[in-house]
Design a protein around this motif. Structure first.
Motif, PDB file in Angstrom:
ATOM      1  N   ASN A 140      -4.558   9.296  10.010  1.00 46.23           N
ATOM      2  CA  ASN A 140      -4.327  10.298   8.580  1.00 46.23           C
ATOM      3  C   ASN A 140      -3.484  11.742   8.934  1.00 46.23           C
ATOM      4  O   ASN A 140      -3.455  12.049   8.086  1.00 46.23           O
TER       5      ASN A 140
ATOM      6  N   ARG B  41      -2.074  -1.414  13.995  1.00 46.99           N
ATOM      7  CA  ARG B  41      -1.161  -0.718  12.415  1.00 46.99           C
ATOM      8  C   ARG B  41      -2.576  -0.575  11.795  1.00 46.99           C
ATOM      9  O   ARG B  41      -3.200  -1.589  10.755  1.00 46.99           O
TER      10      ARG B  41
ATOM     11  N   ARG C  27      -1.897  -0.640   5.085  1.00 50.78           N
ATOM     12  CA  ARG C  27      -1.670   0.334   3.605  1.00 50.78           C
ATOM     13  C   ARG C  27      -2.248   0.128   2.408  1.00 50.78           C
ATOM     14  O   ARG C  27      -2.917   0.509   2.159  1.00 50.78           O
TER      15      ARG C  27
ATOM     16  N   GLN D 150       0.776   6.064   0.365  1.00 47.92           N
ATOM     17  CA  GLN D 150       1.405   6.748   1.178  1.00 47.92           C
ATOM     18  C   GLN D 150       2.853   6.389   0.912  1.00 47.92           C
ATOM     19  O   GLN D 150       3.591   5.294   1.632  1.00 47.92           O
TER      20      GLN D 150
ATOM     21  N   ARG E  66       6.540  11.516   7.890  1.00 48.37           N
ATOM     22  CA  ARG E  66       4.643  11.892   8.070  1.00 48.37           C
ATOM     23  C   ARG E  66       4.336  10.405   7.928  1.00 48.37           C
ATOM     24  O   ARG E  66       3.061  10.814   6.823  1.00 48.37           O
ATOM     25  N   GLY E  67       4.334   9.415   7.575  1.00 48.98           N
ATOM     26  CA  GLY E  67       3.774   8.256   7.819  1.00 48.98           C
ATOM     27  C   GLY E  67       3.932   7.990   5.987  1.00 48.98           C
ATOM     28  O   GLY E  67       2.880   6.845   5.450  1.00 48.98           O
ATOM     29  N   TYR E  68       5.039   8.275   5.082  1.00 50.62           N
ATOM     30  CA  TYR E  68       5.438   7.505   4.118  1.00 50.62           C
ATOM     31  C   TYR E  68       6.730   6.375   4.579  1.00 50.62           C
ATOM     32  O   TYR E  68       7.637   7.067   4.534  1.00 50.62           O
TER      33      TYR E  68
END
Length: 335
Positions: free
Chosen positions: A20, A43, A46, A57, A85-87
């Protein structure tokens, strides 16, 4: 996550913090966890994370069109910034002013955590009801307490372009030179659509740049090269300088002036706005105001993520511009 924790020799909570992006992990431990993740093919899931955290996310991007270069550049910038940013990103293109409420409803149904509204779409968003639970950041908008706002400093860039043209002088006043040895008595403006905040700010900057000079009528375009071409045919024969509100209109203006038998920069000097990738490849290469799309997209995403993740997002971020001088404003000594 348990397998990753065992392989890296850390707790499951530490793995969760790494996944995170928490700053509460020292670099050595983070590297060990990330190495284990790669080796094990881990992985993040989500859907599972959304059930646990209440966030998907995913952010939405609301645009009126992707046909303009500015919106396309912003799409790329926002995509890159969100991914870093992982979005994930979901894009919704509006079919018209009545579609914005439906666009927000669709994004809400898809469970996005927040949305960024671009440029011309902001005028529709200001009149729309925003579903609860969605953080919103608008790009290029007047102040509005409901949103985070990020914008380019359009007015300062436009003023700099106008003042640059008016400050040009020749050594020894040639017959075509204006008062006090200046090359131009006034600068004409090829403006964007009236409803556009960016166009209005660039026009405001142009008027500020004129100072005490009377402003000529604004030639109005719609951001397209074809509208710039049409404006060239309406430009008075005694006009010697034009500031165009974007590069695509400036491109059409250059062709229209050429077809009218007017040379750039010898007869008319031209400045655009945006510094799109092809601006340096025009004939002549275009002097323009550079808009930093990457910084604008990164700031919009950062402001939105700060809101989503519980911080109080700053509003009113202003991204600076810079003038890039090329041959469309370079006149030979002596005129």
């Amino acid at each position: 996550m348990a397998d990753v924790a065992a392989a890296a020799g850390v707790s499951g909570q530490t793995v969760s913090r790494v996944v995170n992006g928490s700053p509460r992990v020292d670099p050595g431990t983070r590297s060990r966890v990330e190495t284990a993740m790669v080796r094990l093919g881990y992985r993040p899931h989500r859907a599972a994370r959304a059930l646990r955290t209440g966030r998907t996310q995913t952010i939405g991007l609301v645009v009126s069109t992707l046909a303009t270069v500015g919106n396309s550049r912003m799409l790329q910038a926002v995509t890159d910034a969100a991914a870093s940013r992982g979005y994930a990103l979901t894009v919704v293109a509006l079919g018209g002013p009545d579609a914005v409420a439906d666009a927000f409803a669709r994004l809400h149904d898809q469970g996005v955590d927040g949305a960024i509204v671009l440029n011309e779409a902001t005028v529709f968003a200001r009149d729309a009801g925003i579903p609860p639970g969605i953080a919103v950041v608008v790009v290029d908008s007047p102040p509005d307490g409901r949103f985070g706002i990020v914008q380019t400093d359009h007015a300062t860039g436009a003023r700099a372009a106008t003042e640059y043209l008016l400050s040009r002088t020749h050594d020894g006043a040639a017959p075509d030179v204006g008062h006090d040895g200046a090359v131009h008595d006034v600068v004409w403006h090829l403006g964007g659509p009236p409803a556009s905040f960016a166009a209005a700010e660039r026009e405001r900057g142009w008027r500020l740049g004129l100072g005490a000079r009377s402003a000529p009528p604004v030639l109005r375009g719609d951001w397209t090269a074809s509208s710039g071409y049409d404006a060239a045919l309406r430009l008075p024969v005694d006009a010697t300088a034009v500031f165009a509100a974007n590069d695509q209109m400036a491109l059409g203006l250059l062709r229209g002036l050429f077809d009218a038998g007017r040379r750039v920069p010898d007869d008319v000097e031209v400045i655009g706005f945006d510094d799109i990738e092809d601006a340096a490849q025009y004939r002549p290469p275009l002097t323009t105001v550079r808009q930093d799309f990457d910084a604008l997209g990164a700031e919009a995403v950062a402001t939105l993520v700060a809101t989503i993740e519980g911080g109080r997002a700053s509003s009113g971020a202003l991204i600076a511009t810079s003038l890039v001088v090329r041959e469309s404003t370079r006149r030979r000594p002596g005129g």
